[in-house]
Structure formats: structure tokens, C-alpha cells
Write a protein that holds these residues in place. Structure first.
Motif, short mmCIF file in Angstrom:
data_model
loop_
_atom_site.label_atom_id
_atom_site.label_comp_id
_atom_site.label_asym_id
_atom_site.label_seq_id
_atom_site.Cartn_x
_atom_site.Cartn_y
_atom_site.Cartn_z
N GLY A 93 0.79 -1.22 0.00
CA GLY A 93 0.00 0.00 0.00
C GLY A 93 0.82 1.27 0.00
O GLY A 93 0.28 2.36 -0.16
N ARG A 94 2.13 1.13 0.16
CA ARG A 94 3.00 2.31 0.16
C ARG A 94 4.22 2.12 -0.74
O ARG A 94 4.45 2.91 -1.65
CB ARG A 94 3.45 2.64 1.59
N ASP A 95 4.98 1.06 -0.50
CA ASP A 95 6.22 0.85 -1.24
C ASP A 95 6.02 -0.02 -2.48
O ASP A 95 6.79 0.08 -3.43
CB ASP A 95 7.27 0.20 -0.34
N VAL A 96 5.01 -0.89 -2.46
CA VAL A 96 4.71 -1.72 -3.63
C VAL A 96 3.68 -0.97 -4.46
O VAL A 96 2.53 -0.83 -4.08
CB VAL A 96 4.16 -3.10 -3.20
N THR A 97 4.10 -0.47 -5.62
CA THR A 97 3.26 0.46 -6.39
C THR A 97 2.46 -0.21 -7.49
O THR A 97 1.49 0.39 -7.97
CB THR A 97 4.14 1.57 -7.01
N LEU A 98 2.83 -1.41 -7.91
CA LEU A 98 2.06 -2.10 -8.96
C LEU A 98 0.89 -2.85 -8.32
O LEU A 98 1.08 -3.67 -7.42
CB LEU A 98 2.93 -3.10 -9.71
N ALA A 99 -0.32 -2.56 -8.80
CA ALA A 99 -1.51 -3.20 -8.23
C ALA A 99 -1.45 -4.71 -8.37
O ALA A 99 -1.77 -5.46 -7.43
CB ALA A 99 -2.76 -2.66 -8.92
N GLY A 100 -1.03 -5.20 -9.53
CA GLY A 100 -0.97 -6.63 -9.75
C GLY A 100 0.03 -7.32 -8.86
O GLY A 100 -0.21 -8.44 -8.36
#
Length: 328
Positions: A93-100
Motif C-alpha cells: 500500500g505504500r512501497d509496492v506500487t504495482l496493483a498486480g
């Protein structure tokens, strides 16, 4: 053969090659055949290469992962973390930017290694990310979950008022404290000692703020504080702060006066402070509990050598002083 016949033959040959190319599945098409549909819309496909253990990654967790991203027909990743000895802890939700990628991570377990094929709407969109990612690109991610911590629970707890924190079950507080300690241990193992200290101190503060309702609760708080004080003592030693290391070592001894780790930490701190008699006292007590512990015995020998050197230097100093006095 006439010219027209030659042209017709070439066209037939080209058509046959085109049909062959069209009938040969692309690398990603071949992967699709062995992957599962995560959401039911074929936007995120998953293949488990190596299963993990335990529960899946919870919402808002912090994950420690190795990952590599690939474009079709490319053997080299456009991004990867596999060259890092210590990959960064990443918060969902903050550092992982790719939804998939985030949705895929939520299906994984600790130790799992999986591949994810992401359609553009779950990756870099119709625009792509020039110059590395072309427009409307399907991308492949290979991901390994090394570890994860339920930092979402920590965030929710810290967001509460002190009154609300006191109303939650003690087990919830202890879970939060254990997560913070795990964060601290991860930082310590990466030699990020200031970050480790902050996590340990945050945990001790939460425990100190707890208004205990019974003797059993008070005892549980003490048990949870003991490893934190030991960790803080060692961390302060790494930060070259022996006075603070001694403070936390003594706090641990207030909880468990016979704790050999606490006695050893105090012995280390006293040695750094050149208080050799106090160091010797702590280590002899620890040795009585664990007579065959190599670390205790080695440090005790080191203290004895340093103590003797110190006494010899004092003796030489006093001898010189007396000689000077007699000379006068």
C-alpha cells in the motif's frame, strides 16, 4: 520454372512460415497454459514454483522479498533485487506500487517462490513506463517471499489513544511488541543499529504504558520486556555507548537477576568502561551459571589480561612518582 511460378512458390513458402509462426505460442502464451487466474479476469495469472508455509501475507503487511521483472522475449530483467544481500522491507500500500504485484503478494506464503503474469491494467497501463516499459506491455514478475511482518496490526495499534490501547486484550499488545522486536532484529542483522534501537524502544514504551489489571498481566509484561532490554543493551554496545548498554543490562537484571545474557552484557559494558573489577564480578557470576560457555570464559580471560595491564601501569606510574619525590 517461369518467373510467375517462382513468385508463387516464394509466396507459398512465406505463407507457410507465417502460419508456422502464428501457430507457435509465444513465451508468455506458453506460461499462461500452466498458470492459475488469481482474480477471475485473467489480469493476474500465477504459477507457484516453490510452495511456502504458514498463513498468506496479510493486508498492509511489510514484506521482505526478492523479485525480478521481465518483458516478453527478454532474458534480462528490467528491474531486480536479486543482487542485494539485504533486500529492503517493503510495506504494502505504500512501497509496492504495482496493483498486480501487491494483489499477487497477498496470495503468497513465507518461503514461496512464484511467477505472476500481469496484464497492462495491473502493471504499467496503456502508457507503459518509457524507456524501459513499452505501451500496453504484459510483464512477468518472479517473486520470492523471504519473510513478512504484520505491520498493519502495529499501525492500527499505534494509531489508538493510550486509553484505547489499554482496553485491547494483552495478547494483542504482545503480538504488536513481538512484531516490533522482529523489525528491530531485522534491522540489527543488517547493521542498521539506530533503526533497531528505535524499534526496541518503541516496543518497551508500549509495554511501559500498559496499565496492568492483575499480577499475571504484570508478569507477562516483565517477560516481554526482558528480551527487549537485552537487545537494547547489545545494540548500544554496537553503537559504542557502554553507559547506555549497562543501563539496559541492569534493567534486564532487575527482572531476572540470574540471567546470564544480562550478566554477560553488563560485563561487556564494564570492560568498555575500564571498570575491570565490576566486569569480572558480572562474568564470574555468569560463569557459575554456565561454566562451559566459551563466550563467557573468553571474555573473562580478556578482562583478566586488561585488569593486570591496568594494575601494572598503575604500579609503574606510582613507582615513577616515588622516584621523582625521592629525587627532589
Amino acid at each position: 520454372m517461369s518467373g510467375n511460378g517462382l513468385v508463387s512458390s516464394i509466396r507459398r513458402l512465406i505463407s507457410a512460415e507465417e502460419r508456422l509462426v502464428r501457430s507457435t505460442p509465444s513465451p508468455f502464451d506458453q506460461l499462461r497454459q500452466q498458470m492459475n487466474d488469481v482474480l477471475g479476469d485473467e489480469g493476474i495469472l500465477k504459477e507457484v514454483v516453490q510452495p511456502g508455509e504458514g498463513p498468506p501475507v496479510p493486508q498492509n503487511a511489510s514484506v521482505l522479498i526478492h523479485y525480478s521483472g521481465f518483458l516478453e522475449y527478454s532474458d534480462l530483467p528490467f528491474e531486480t533485487t536479486t543482487h542485494r544481500k539485504y533486500p529492503q522491507m517493503m510495506k504494502l500500500g505504500r512501497d509496492v506500487t504495482l496493483a498486480g504485484l501487491e494483489l499477487g503478494l497477498l496470495t503468497m506464503k513465507k518461503g514461496e517462490f512464484s511467477r505472476f503474469l500481469l496484464q497492462p491494467q495491473y502493471a504499467y497501463g496503456d502508457m507503459g513506463c518509457p524507456p524501459l516499459i513499452p505501451a500496453a506491455a504484459v510483464v512477468l514478475y518472479e517473486v520470492q517471499i523471504l519473510d513478512f511482518l504484520d505491520s498493519g496490526q502495529v499501525d492500527n495499534f499505534i494509531a489508538m489513544s493510550p486509553e484505547e490501547q489499554n482496553e485491547v486484550p494483552l495478547s494483542t499488545l504482545l503480538d504488536v511488541v513481538n512484531t516490533l522486536r522482529s523489525f528491530g532484529n531485522r534491522c540489527f542483522n543488517q547493521s542498521r543499529y539506530d533503526n533497531a534501537k528505535d524499534r526496541y524502544k518503541q516496543a518497551t514504551k508500549l509495554l511501559g504504558n500498559r496499565e496492568t489489571q492483575s499480577a499475571a498481566e504484570a508478569e507477562a509484561i516483565k517477560i516481554a520486556l526482558l528480551p527487549l532490554y537485552l537487545n537494547l543493551s547489545l545494540t548500544e554496545l554496537r553503537l559504542d555507548s557502554p553507559h547506555k548498554a549497562l543501563k539496559y543490562g541492569n534493567k534486564a537484571l532487575e527482572i531476572d537477576s540470574a540471567n546470564t545474557k544480562a550478566l554477560f552484557r553488563c560485563g561487556q559494558a564494564y570492560l568498555e568502561l575500564h571498570e575491570y573489577e565490576s566486569a569480572q564480578g558480572c562474568l564470574v557470576t555468569a560463569q557459575a551459571k554456565k561454566p562451559f560457555d566459551c563466550d563467557i570464559n573468553n571474555l573473562l580471560r580478556k578482562v583478566a589480561i586488561c585488569y593486570k595491564d591496568s594494575l601494572d601501569k598503575q604500579k609503574d606510574l606510582y613507582s615513577k612518582m616515588f622516584r621523582d619525590l625521592r629525587g627532589k
